[in-house]
Design an enzyme around this catalytic site. Structure first.
Site, PDB file in Angstrom:
ATOM      1  N   ASP A  64      24.847 -20.159 -36.468  1.00  0.00           N
ATOM      2  CA  ASP A  64      24.446 -19.241 -37.469  1.00  0.00           C
ATOM      3  C   ASP A  64      23.040 -18.765 -37.055  1.00  0.00           C
ATOM      4  OD1 ASP A  64      23.112 -18.266 -39.638  1.00  0.00           O
ATOM      5  OD2 ASP A  64      23.836 -19.422 -41.219  1.00  0.00           O
ATOM      6  N   ASN A  91      24.304  -7.919 -31.693  1.00  0.00           N
ATOM      7  CA  ASN A  91      25.242  -7.324 -32.620  1.00  0.00           C
ATOM      8  C   ASN A  91      25.599  -7.776 -34.047  1.00  0.00           C
ATOM      9  OD1 ASN A  91      27.805  -5.568 -32.955  1.00  0.00           O
ATOM     10  ND2 ASN A  91      28.833  -7.542 -33.154  1.00  0.00           N
ATOM     11  N   TYR A 155      18.373  -3.808 -45.538  1.00  0.00           N
ATOM     12  CA  TYR A 155      19.237  -3.652 -44.013  1.00  0.00           C
ATOM     13  C   TYR A 155      18.649  -2.563 -43.127  1.00  0.00           C
ATOM     14  CZ  TYR A 155      23.197  -1.955 -41.453  1.00  0.00           C
ATOM     15  OH  TYR A 155      23.799  -1.570 -40.356  1.00  0.00           O
ATOM     16  N   GLY A 156      18.335  -1.480 -43.714  1.00  0.00           N
ATOM     17  CA  GLY A 156      17.712  -0.292 -42.978  1.00  0.00           C
ATOM     18  C   GLY A 156      16.310  -0.758 -42.153  1.00  0.00           C
ATOM     19  N   LYS A 159      16.813  -2.490 -39.319  1.00  0.00           N
ATOM     20  CA  LYS A 159      17.348  -1.939 -38.419  1.00  0.00           C
ATOM     21  C   LYS A 159      16.296  -1.011 -37.598  1.00  0.00           C
ATOM     22  CE  LYS A 159      21.682  -3.240 -38.194  1.00  0.00           C
ATOM     23  NZ  LYS A 159      22.187  -4.246 -36.976  1.00  0.00           N
ATOM     24  N   ILE A 188      31.967   3.089 -38.723  1.00  0.00           N
ATOM     25  CA  ILE A 188      32.838   2.547 -37.775  1.00  0.00           C
ATOM     26  C   ILE A 188      33.632   1.872 -38.624  1.00  0.00           C
ATOM     27  CG2 ILE A 188      33.387   1.544 -35.672  1.00  0.00           C
ATOM     28  CD1 ILE A 188      31.440   3.704 -35.091  1.00  0.00           C
TER      29      ILE A 188
HETATM   30  N1  LIG Z   1      30.772  -0.703 -38.949  1.00  0.00           N
HETATM   31  C1  LIG Z   1      29.952   0.256 -39.272  1.00  0.00           C
HETATM   32  O1  LIG Z   1      30.264   1.519 -39.810  1.00  0.00           O
HETATM   33  C2  LIG Z   1      28.221   0.338 -38.537  1.00  0.00           C
HETATM   34  C3  LIG Z   1      27.262   1.242 -38.945  1.00  0.00           C
HETATM   35  C4  LIG Z   1      26.145   1.159 -38.138  1.00  0.00           C
HETATM   36  C5  LIG Z   1      26.044   0.167 -37.581  1.00  0.00           C
HETATM   37  N2  LIG Z   1      26.830  -1.118 -37.475  1.00  0.00           N
HETATM   38  C6  LIG Z   1      26.242  -2.100 -36.807  1.00  0.00           C
HETATM   39  O2  LIG Z   1      27.254  -2.719 -36.060  1.00  0.00           O
HETATM   40  C7  LIG Z   1      27.038  -4.150 -35.872  1.00  0.00           C
HETATM   41  C8  LIG Z   1      28.475  -4.908 -35.957  1.00  0.00           C
HETATM   42  O3  LIG Z   1      28.853  -4.602 -37.187  1.00  0.00           O
HETATM   43  P1  LIG Z   1      30.375  -4.523 -37.644  1.00  0.00           P
HETATM   44  O4  LIG Z   1      30.513  -3.085 -38.489  1.00  0.00           O
HETATM   45  O5  LIG Z   1      31.362  -4.925 -36.538  1.00  0.00           O
HETATM   46  O6  LIG Z   1      30.369  -5.479 -38.696  1.00  0.00           O
HETATM   47  P2  LIG Z   1      31.135  -6.778 -39.028  1.00  0.00           P
HETATM   48  O7  LIG Z   1      32.656  -6.775 -38.645  1.00  0.00           O
HETATM   49  O8  LIG Z   1      30.767  -7.415 -40.304  1.00  0.00           O
HETATM   50  O9  LIG Z   1      30.493  -7.750 -37.866  1.00  0.00           O
HETATM   51  C9  LIG Z   1      29.275  -8.469 -37.931  1.00  0.00           C
HETATM   52  C10 LIG Z   1      29.556 -10.196 -37.607  1.00  0.00           C
HETATM   53  O10 LIG Z   1      28.103 -10.726 -37.602  1.00  0.00           O
HETATM   54  C11 LIG Z   1      28.570 -11.940 -37.894  1.00  0.00           C
HETATM   55  N3  LIG Z   1      27.452 -12.640 -38.488  1.00  0.00           N
HETATM   56  C12 LIG Z   1      26.960 -12.341 -39.569  1.00  0.00           C
HETATM   57  N4  LIG Z   1      25.878 -13.113 -39.877  1.00  0.00           N
HETATM   58  C13 LIG Z   1      25.848 -13.919 -38.854  1.00  0.00           C
HETATM   59  C14 LIG Z   1      24.838 -15.101 -38.715  1.00  0.00           C
HETATM   60  N5  LIG Z   1      23.811 -15.418 -39.494  1.00  0.00           N
HETATM   61  N6  LIG Z   1      25.179 -15.842 -37.576  1.00  0.00           N
HETATM   62  C15 LIG Z   1      25.984 -15.686 -36.482  1.00  0.00           C
HETATM   63  N7  LIG Z   1      26.829 -14.549 -36.732  1.00  0.00           N
HETATM   64  C16 LIG Z   1      26.850 -13.694 -37.930  1.00  0.00           C
HETATM   65  C17 LIG Z   1      29.964 -12.016 -38.679  1.00  0.00           C
HETATM   66  O11 LIG Z   1      30.859 -13.389 -38.405  1.00  0.00           O
HETATM   67  P3  LIG Z   1      30.708 -14.561 -39.357  1.00  0.00           P
HETATM   68  O12 LIG Z   1      30.524 -14.169 -40.646  1.00  0.00           O
HETATM   69  O13 LIG Z   1      31.678 -15.448 -38.722  1.00  0.00           O
HETATM   70  O14 LIG Z   1      29.491 -15.090 -38.728  1.00  0.00           O
HETATM   71  C18 LIG Z   1      30.766 -10.915 -38.102  1.00  0.00           C
HETATM   72  O15 LIG Z   1      31.694 -11.132 -37.060  1.00  0.00           O
HETATM   73  C19 LIG Z   1      25.873  -4.565 -36.580  1.00  0.00           C
HETATM   74  O16 LIG Z   1      24.881  -4.720 -36.025  1.00  0.00           O
HETATM   75  C20 LIG Z   1      25.975  -3.215 -37.775  1.00  0.00           C
HETATM   76  O17 LIG Z   1      24.690  -3.198 -38.498  1.00  0.00           O
HETATM   77  C21 LIG Z   1      28.009  -0.948 -38.009  1.00  0.00           C
END
Ligand SMILES: NC(=O)c1ccc[n+]([C@@H]2O[C@H](COP(=O)([O-])OP(=O)(O)OC[C@H]3O[C@@H](n4cnc5c(N)ncnc54)[C@H](OP(=O)(O)O)[C@@H]3O)[C@@H](O)[C@H]2O)c1
Length: 255
Positions: A64, A91, A155-156, A159, A188
């Site tokens: 974590d 990430n 969140y913003g 980032k 995404i």
């Molecule tokens: N998808 C979009 O539209 C989008 C848009 C802009 C930016 N992003 C960015 O892209 C990146 C990836 O996001 P995603 O869309 O792939 O989202 P996601 O599927 O929710 O992935 C986030 C991952 O982070 C892990 N996580 C969360 N809290 C954690 C913690 N405290 N310690 C360790 N792991 C943790 C989660 O797994 P566990 O719960 O198992 O820990 C999960 O696998 C992020 O930085 C996000 O801000 C995404």
């Protein structure tokens, strides 16, 4: 005798946080496909194992990243599993929606701890390994953070703060041969909204809104972000540092 085909990143050691789902999972597969050895980090063993399944080069580590002790544990695990760190992909994310007036302190603290302090202290702990490798840090940020996003101020802010870390670390770490880059995805197709607590109807509404706002007229695929991470890690990208690259279907240039 012909040699086996070598990947573009053969035997490089890559650590990816949040590698159990979404963009992190796609990144793990994209790096592994180029011959890299990958350690995916997250809290849930099940999704991490799914990422690693069928990919010989992908290992898993549960942590974590909001915990103060996680950074050292991850770097030690990377030492054991990979023998070092060439590329660190920050990430992992926690996203909780609430407008000002309804922001819960614990939720805000979790987001800051995971999205801002997590990358900060993990990168700091990884510096000796990154310096030895003349490595790369990739911070995954978001395309919308130079504007407002109602309901997502915390969140913003994490980032926008991460982008400042990217640019500042690029300056601080250039003399040590370490490059630092940000990737700023637009919308995404990942479980992020589900993880943020939206129900199916809310997710459908969000997706429709996002499609309308993206000039390319669609939501992106995780692989379309992961490709750029691999590209930044290639030797040909060796003069690129301090950039934050939008991968967003044009969303960030709409007036
Ligand atoms: N998808 C979009 O539209 C989008 C848009 C802009 C930016 N992003 C960015 O892209 C990146 C990836 O996001 P995603 O869309 O792939 O989202 P996601 O599927 O929710 O992935 C986030 C991952 O982070 C892990 N996580 C969360 N809290 C954690 C913690 N405290 N310690 C360790 N792991 C943790 C989660 O797994 P566990 O719960 O198992 O820990 C999960 O696998 C992020 O930085 C996000 O801000 C995404």
């Amino acid at each position: 005798m012909t040699q086996p085909a070598q990947g573009l990143l053969q035997d490089r050691a890559v650590v990816i946080t949040g590698g159990g789902t979404g963009i992190g999972r796609a990144a793990a597969h994209a790096f592994a496909a180029e011959g890299a050895r990958v350690l995916v980090v997250g809290r849930r063993a099940g999704v991490l194992a799914e990422t690693a399944g069928g990919h010989e080069g992908v290992r898993t580590f549960r942590a974590d990243l909001a915990d103060p002790g996680a950074a050292r544990a991850v770097v030690e695990a990377a030492g054991d599993a990979l023998g070092g760190i060439d590329v660190l992909v920050n990430n992992a994310v926690t996203m909780r929606s609430a407008p000002l007036g309804h922001i819960d302190r614990d939720n805000a603290r979790d987001q800051v701890a995971t999205n801002l302090l997590g990358p900060l202290f993990l990168t700091q702990e990884a510096l000796p390994a990154l310096e030895a490798a003349k490595g790369l840090v990739v911070n995954v940020t978001t395309a919308g953070n130079q504007r407002g996003w109602a309901g997502h101020s915390v969140y913003g802010a994490t980032k926008a703060g991460l982008d400042f870390l990217t640019r500042t670390w690029a300056l601080e770490l250039a003399p040590r041969g370490i490059r630092v880059a940000g990737i700023a995805p637009g919308p995404i197709e990942t479980p992020i909204a589900e993880h943020a607590g939206l129900d199916a109807e809310g997710i459908a509404r969000l997706r429709a809104r996002q499609r309308d706002r993206v000039p390319l007229g669609r939501v992106g695929r995780p692989e379309e972000v992961a490709w750029w991470m691999v590209a930044l890690a290639r030797p040909e990208a060796s003069f690129a540092t301090g950039l934050v690259l939008p991968v967003d279907g044009g969303a960030s240039v709409v007036f």
